[in-house]
Design a protein around this motif. Structure first.
Motif, PDB file in Angstrom:
ATOM      1  N   GLU A   1      42.398  52.055 -11.965  1.00 38.54           N
ATOM      2  CA  GLU A   1      41.727  51.466 -11.031  1.00 38.54           C
ATOM      3  C   GLU A   1      40.264  51.202 -11.061  1.00 38.54           C
ATOM      4  OE1 GLU A   1      42.882  49.723  -8.238  1.00 38.54           O
ATOM      5  OE2 GLU A   1      44.763  49.619  -9.397  1.00 38.54           O
ATOM      6  N   TRP A   2      39.634  52.576 -11.591  1.00 40.17           N
ATOM      7  CA  TRP A   2      38.247  52.519 -11.913  1.00 40.17           C
ATOM      8  C   TRP A   2      37.773  51.400 -12.975  1.00 40.17           C
ATOM      9  CZ3 TRP A   2      35.831  58.032 -13.103  1.00 40.17           C
ATOM     10  CH2 TRP A   2      35.995  59.055 -12.077  1.00 40.17           C
ATOM     11  N   VAL A   3      38.348  51.347 -14.086  1.00 40.57           N
ATOM     12  CA  VAL A   3      37.981  50.404 -15.139  1.00 40.57           C
ATOM     13  C   VAL A   3      38.294  49.027 -14.568  1.00 40.57           C
ATOM     14  CG1 VAL A   3      38.625  49.443 -17.274  1.00 40.57           C
ATOM     15  CG2 VAL A   3      38.632  52.035 -17.083  1.00 40.57           C
ATOM     16  N   LYS A   4      39.183  48.738 -13.708  1.00 39.90           N
ATOM     17  CA  LYS A   4      39.308  47.641 -13.198  1.00 39.90           C
ATOM     18  C   LYS A   4      38.025  47.092 -12.387  1.00 39.90           C
ATOM     19  CE  LYS A   4      42.576  44.893 -10.080  1.00 39.90           C
ATOM     20  NZ  LYS A   4      43.600  45.041  -9.034  1.00 39.90           N
ATOM     21  N   LEU A   5      37.479  48.004 -11.710  1.00 37.81           N
ATOM     22  CA  LEU A   5      36.397  47.781 -10.825  1.00 37.81           C
ATOM     23  C   LEU A   5      35.128  47.663 -11.651  1.00 37.81           C
ATOM     24  CD1 LEU A   5      34.925  47.602  -8.130  1.00 37.81           C
ATOM     25  CD2 LEU A   5      34.976  50.296  -8.131  1.00 37.81           C
TER      26      LEU A   5
ATOM     27  N   VAL B   1      23.230  54.123  -8.433  1.00 42.32           N
ATOM     28  CA  VAL B   1      23.222  53.350  -7.170  1.00 42.32           C
ATOM     29  C   VAL B   1      22.710  53.848  -6.132  1.00 42.32           C
ATOM     30  CG1 VAL B   1      25.660  52.038  -8.010  1.00 42.32           C
ATOM     31  CG2 VAL B   1      25.662  54.271  -6.764  1.00 42.32           C
ATOM     32  N   ALA B   2      22.476  55.279  -6.021  1.00 44.72           N
ATOM     33  CA  ALA B   2      21.885  56.056  -5.140  1.00 44.72           C
ATOM     34  C   ALA B   2      20.459  56.478  -5.621  1.00 44.72           C
ATOM     35  CB  ALA B   2      22.746  57.314  -4.742  1.00 44.72           C
ATOM     36  N   LYS B   3      19.515  56.459  -4.441  1.00 47.70           N
ATOM     37  CA  LYS B   3      18.076  57.094  -5.142  1.00 47.70           C
ATOM     38  C   LYS B   3      18.145  58.698  -5.014  1.00 47.70           C
ATOM     39  CE  LYS B   3      16.292  52.918  -2.510  1.00 47.70           C
ATOM     40  NZ  LYS B   3      15.255  52.715  -1.530  1.00 47.70           N
ATOM     41  N   ASN B   4      18.791  59.207  -4.321  1.00 43.87           N
ATOM     42  CA  ASN B   4      18.611  60.753  -4.467  1.00 43.87           C
ATOM     43  C   ASN B   4      19.543  61.569  -5.087  1.00 43.87           C
ATOM     44  OD1 ASN B   4      20.848  59.886  -2.409  1.00 43.87           O
ATOM     45  ND2 ASN B   4      21.028  62.040  -2.171  1.00 43.87           N
ATOM     46  N   SER B   5      20.578  60.991  -5.899  1.00 44.08           N
ATOM     47  CA  SER B   5      21.449  61.720  -6.582  1.00 44.08           C
ATOM     48  C   SER B   5      22.063  61.007  -7.629  1.00 44.08           C
ATOM     49  CB  SER B   5      22.647  62.497  -5.561  1.00 44.08           C
ATOM     50  OG  SER B   5      23.624  63.116  -6.290  1.00 44.08           O
ATOM     51  N   TRP B   6      22.686  61.507  -8.749  1.00 46.33           N
ATOM     52  CA  TRP B   6      23.620  60.925  -9.715  1.00 46.33           C
ATOM     53  C   TRP B   6      24.971  61.140  -9.095  1.00 46.33           C
ATOM     54  CZ3 TRP B   6      21.660  57.781 -13.579  1.00 46.33           C
ATOM     55  CH2 TRP B   6      20.326  57.837 -13.770  1.00 46.33           C
TER      56      TRP B   6
ATOM     57  N   PRO C   1      22.081  45.870  -2.878  1.00 42.79           N
ATOM     58  CA  PRO C   1      22.412  45.004  -4.129  1.00 42.79           C
ATOM     59  C   PRO C   1      21.330  44.234  -4.862  1.00 42.79           C
ATOM     60  CG  PRO C   1      23.920  44.697  -1.951  1.00 42.79           C
ATOM     61  CD  PRO C   1      22.854  45.370  -1.711  1.00 42.79           C
ATOM     62  N   GLU C   2      20.380  43.725  -3.762  1.00 47.10           N
ATOM     63  CA  GLU C   2      19.222  43.129  -4.487  1.00 47.10           C
ATOM     64  C   GLU C   2      18.428  43.838  -5.315  1.00 47.10           C
ATOM     65  OE1 GLU C   2      18.266  42.740   0.001  1.00 47.10           O
ATOM     66  OE2 GLU C   2      20.023  42.947  -1.408  1.00 47.10           O
ATOM     67  N   GLU C   3      18.061  45.214  -4.825  1.00 48.91           N
ATOM     68  CA  GLU C   3      17.475  46.273  -5.881  1.00 48.91           C
ATOM     69  C   GLU C   3      18.129  46.262  -6.996  1.00 48.91           C
ATOM     70  OE1 GLU C   3      15.511  49.540  -3.372  1.00 48.91           O
ATOM     71  OE2 GLU C   3      17.319  49.018  -2.155  1.00 48.91           O
ATOM     72  N   ILE C   4      19.548  46.724  -7.118  1.00 52.07           N
ATOM     73  CA  ILE C   4      20.203  46.597  -8.383  1.00 52.07           C
ATOM     74  C   ILE C   4      20.184  45.613  -9.264  1.00 52.07           C
ATOM     75  CG2 ILE C   4      22.519  47.086  -9.421  1.00 52.07           C
ATOM     76  CD1 ILE C   4      23.110  48.871  -6.891  1.00 52.07           C
ATOM     77  N   ILE C   5      20.277  44.196  -8.735  1.00 52.21           N
ATOM     78  CA  ILE C   5      20.256  43.190  -9.464  1.00 52.21           C
ATOM     79  C   ILE C   5      18.900  42.720 -10.078  1.00 52.21           C
ATOM     80  CG2 ILE C   5      20.701  40.652  -9.216  1.00 52.21           C
ATOM     81  CD1 ILE C   5      23.137  41.373  -7.245  1.00 52.21           C
ATOM     82  N   SER C   6      17.873  43.048  -9.320  1.00 53.50           N
ATOM     83  CA  SER C   6      16.497  42.840  -9.524  1.00 53.50           C
ATOM     84  C   SER C   6      16.229  43.618 -10.700  1.00 53.50           C
ATOM     85  CB  SER C   6      15.658  43.199  -8.344  1.00 53.50           C
ATOM     86  OG  SER C   6      15.855  42.037  -7.485  1.00 53.50           O
TER      87      SER C   6
ATOM     88  N   LEU D   1      29.295  47.559  -6.648  1.00 54.26           N
ATOM     89  CA  LEU D   1      29.678  47.093  -7.556  1.00 54.26           C
ATOM     90  C   LEU D   1      30.353  45.804  -7.217  1.00 54.26           C
ATOM     91  CD1 LEU D   1      31.431  50.265  -9.303  1.00 54.26           C
ATOM     92  CD2 LEU D   1      29.086  49.080  -9.887  1.00 54.26           C
ATOM     93  N   ASN D   2      31.019  45.444  -6.516  1.00 54.31           N
ATOM     94  CA  ASN D   2      31.758  44.230  -6.228  1.00 54.31           C
ATOM     95  C   ASN D   2      30.637  43.324  -5.801  1.00 54.31           C
ATOM     96  OD1 ASN D   2      34.537  44.724  -6.141  1.00 54.31           O
ATOM     97  ND2 ASN D   2      34.545  45.566  -4.025  1.00 54.31           N
ATOM     98  N   ALA D   3      29.509  43.548  -5.129  1.00 55.35           N
ATOM     99  CA  ALA D   3      28.438  42.559  -4.941  1.00 55.35           C
ATOM    100  C   ALA D   3      27.796  42.271  -6.475  1.00 55.35           C
ATOM    101  CB  ALA D   3      27.353  43.283  -4.023  1.00 55.35           C
ATOM    102  N   LEU D   4      27.695  43.275  -7.000  1.00 54.45           N
ATOM    103  CA  LEU D   4      27.141  42.973  -8.411  1.00 54.45           C
ATOM    104  C   LEU D   4      28.043  42.078  -9.122  1.00 54.45           C
ATOM    105  CD1 LEU D   4      24.973  43.561 -10.834  1.00 54.45           C
ATOM    106  CD2 LEU D   4      26.285  45.624 -11.308  1.00 54.45           C
ATOM    107  N   GLY D   5      29.259  42.344  -9.042  1.00 54.52           N
ATOM    108  CA  GLY D   5      30.309  41.393  -9.954  1.00 54.52           C
ATOM    109  C   GLY D   5      30.394  39.836  -9.379  1.00 54.52           C
TER     110      GLY D   5
END
Length: 492
Positions: free
Chosen positions: A105-109, A312-317, A328-333, A365-369
């Motif tokens: 499921e991870w890889v599918k996403l 995807v998070a600002k405070n933590s990995w 989403p717009e921050e990641i895509i930009s 991730l879905n928004a990015l896809g």
């Protein structure tokens, strides 16, 4: 780990280097070719997952800060789990069960998100290996989940025609939990080689200063252990990138680092694979690998391929209960900006301790896809153009800059190139649906070619364009979006 296994592996490493073309010198390792698949991929998924996902508090540095008095992690730990002497970090290991881990499921996403390579953290600073190690008992195959988490993921990644890569953050383990020596804790009276907490020295610097890299004495046994562990990852899993965190730049690590790279590159020749190493700062000499900028970007095009790793998070990995997620717009930009400057984006997600991905990670991730489905042709297999873009917004260069708010305007564009097409990404689509790109105006000094056609990717009603003296005007109706928009300019 028994010393005999260590010595046997060290001998093997020397033998591989002796018979291979790559030697453990910077001269021999210089001008190593960046893999073509990597240049074309542009987007990978990073995965920070491990024992630190159990407390899910603060960030992945929980095992460090929980042993430091006057930190929120220390206070949280005492209040939630009791004294450090009775409940130390190792007590989280049996709680890390990953009972719902489903790599399929991870890889599918990840594939749905548009990623072309996948990079799990093989071992983080806490010293718990997420793979099946013959060199230590403190690994996921023998404790906690009692499964080869990395091997299971590799199988699914390669089944889906994606590229498997890996990172090692082991070297910081030298001092990462050294705070347990300065407080009442569960540290054994005498730490032995092979113990989970070994060696846990008090850090040899003040205030986590990354500039303090010279003159430290690092125990030889630890560096030998680091070398062997990292080579084991290469031999067992054949990752096509090995990523390192920052502390490999210290002077004491240099001989072992060169040995590792020579071993890895020689082994890749045996496999018939193109591989590389990610490094930060000046840990490697010029063009021995691919430079990585943590949560950071460049202000303009780099002549050498590079990478931004961010989360995807600002405070933590890793997953925490209170992650501050990007939009989403921050990641895509960020992706567009990096690719326009001859780089790739390694985007991190943080699974929960049970192996499920948080809903917000999935949503992003879905928004990015969805965006990549429409605009990916301007990202994949592209090169940088002669300028990265135009507009008033300049991205600040360096580590830890991409968490800053970049207020892109409708005058900001980023460019990529492929097969007779220049892709101009409008970083903020204007409300009136009309963009004006000055770089392609009739009187512009930047472009003197012929514009054959223009397409707005994803435009429901097509577009119209007009070449004016000062700019190329492109209009498209029905584009109601907060995300960047790709404009395909077909040139001759």
């Amino acid at each position: 780990m028994r010393r005999d296994k260590l010595e046997k592996y060290l001998k093997k490493i020397d033998e591989v280097i002796e018979r291979g073309p790559y030697k453990d010198t910077w001269d021999s390792l210089a001008f190593h070719k960046v893999p073509d698949w990597y240049r074309n991929a542009k987007l990978g998924i990073f995965i920070h997952w491990g024992v630190f996902s159990v407390p899910a508090f603060g960030n992945e540095w929980y095992p460090r800060w929980m042993y430091k008095k006057d930190t929120s992690e220390y206070r949280h730990h005492i209040e939630t789990y009791g004294s450090l002497k009775e409940f130390g970090y190792k007590e989280f290991v049996p709680m890390f069960k990953a009972e719902n881990y489903n790599p399929e499921e991870w890889v599918k996403l990840f594939k749905r998100a548009g990623a072309k390579f996948i990079m799990p953290v093989a071992e983080h600073h806490d010293g718990f290996q997420m793979y099946d190690s013959e060199l230590s008992e403190w690994c996921a195959a023998k404790k906690g989940p009692c499964k080869d988490m990395m091997g299971m993921l590799k199988n699914e990644v390669e089944k889906n025609d994606l590229v498997f890569t890996a990172s090692s953050h082991r070297i910081e383990h030298y001092w990462f939990m050294g705070g347990m020596r300065e407080t009442e804790s569960d540290i054994p009276e005498k730490l032995e080689y092979g113990d989970f907490y070994w060696p846990s020295y008090i850090e040899p610097f003040e205030n986590y200063n990354q500039e303090q890299i010279q003159g430290f004495e690092v125990e030889t046994l630890f560096m030998q252990d680091w070398l062997v562990r990292t080579c084991e990852i290469v031999d067992k899993y054949r990752p096509r990138i090995v990523y390192f965190d920052w502390w490999i730049q210290v002077e004491a690590a240099k001989p072992y680092l060169k040995k590792f790279i020579a071993y890895y590159y020689n082994r890749a020749l045996e496999w018939g694979e193109e591989v590389t190493v990610n490094y930060k700062n000046d840990a490697l000499m010029y063009q021995c690998g691919v430079r990585d900028i943590e949560r950071g970007q460049l202000s303009d095009i780099s002549p050498d391929y590079w990478q931004n790793d961010t989360s995807v998070a600002k405070n933590s990995w890793c997953f925490t209960e209170n992650n501050d997620y990007k939009k989403p717009e921050e990641i895509i930009s960020c992706l567009i900006d990096v690719v326009s400057k001859n780089g790739s984006l390694l985007l991190n997600v943080g699974p929960k301790a049970d192996g499920t991905l948080p809903e917000k990670d999935i949503e992003l991730l879905n928004a990015l896809g969805e965006w990549m489905d429409i605009n990916g042709e301007g990202i994949y297999e592209t090169s940088f153009w002669k300028k990265s873009g135009e507009g008033p917004t300049v991205t600040e260069e360096g580590h830890f800059t991409d968490v800053l708010e970049h207020s892109f305007t409708s005058e900001d564009f980023r460019f990529t190139y492929k097969n007779g097409c220049i892709f101009a990404f409008s970083m903020k689509w204007p409300e009136d649906g009309v963009v004006r790109i000055k770089t392609f105006g009739k009187k512009s000094k930047n472009f003197k070619g012929v514009i054959r056609n223009v397409e707005v990717l994803g435009a429901p009603q097509g577009c119209e364009f007009q070449l004016c003296d000062e700019y190329l005007s492109v209009s498209a109706k029905g584009m109601n979006t907060t995300l960047p928009v790709g404009i395909k300019i077909i040139v001759d």
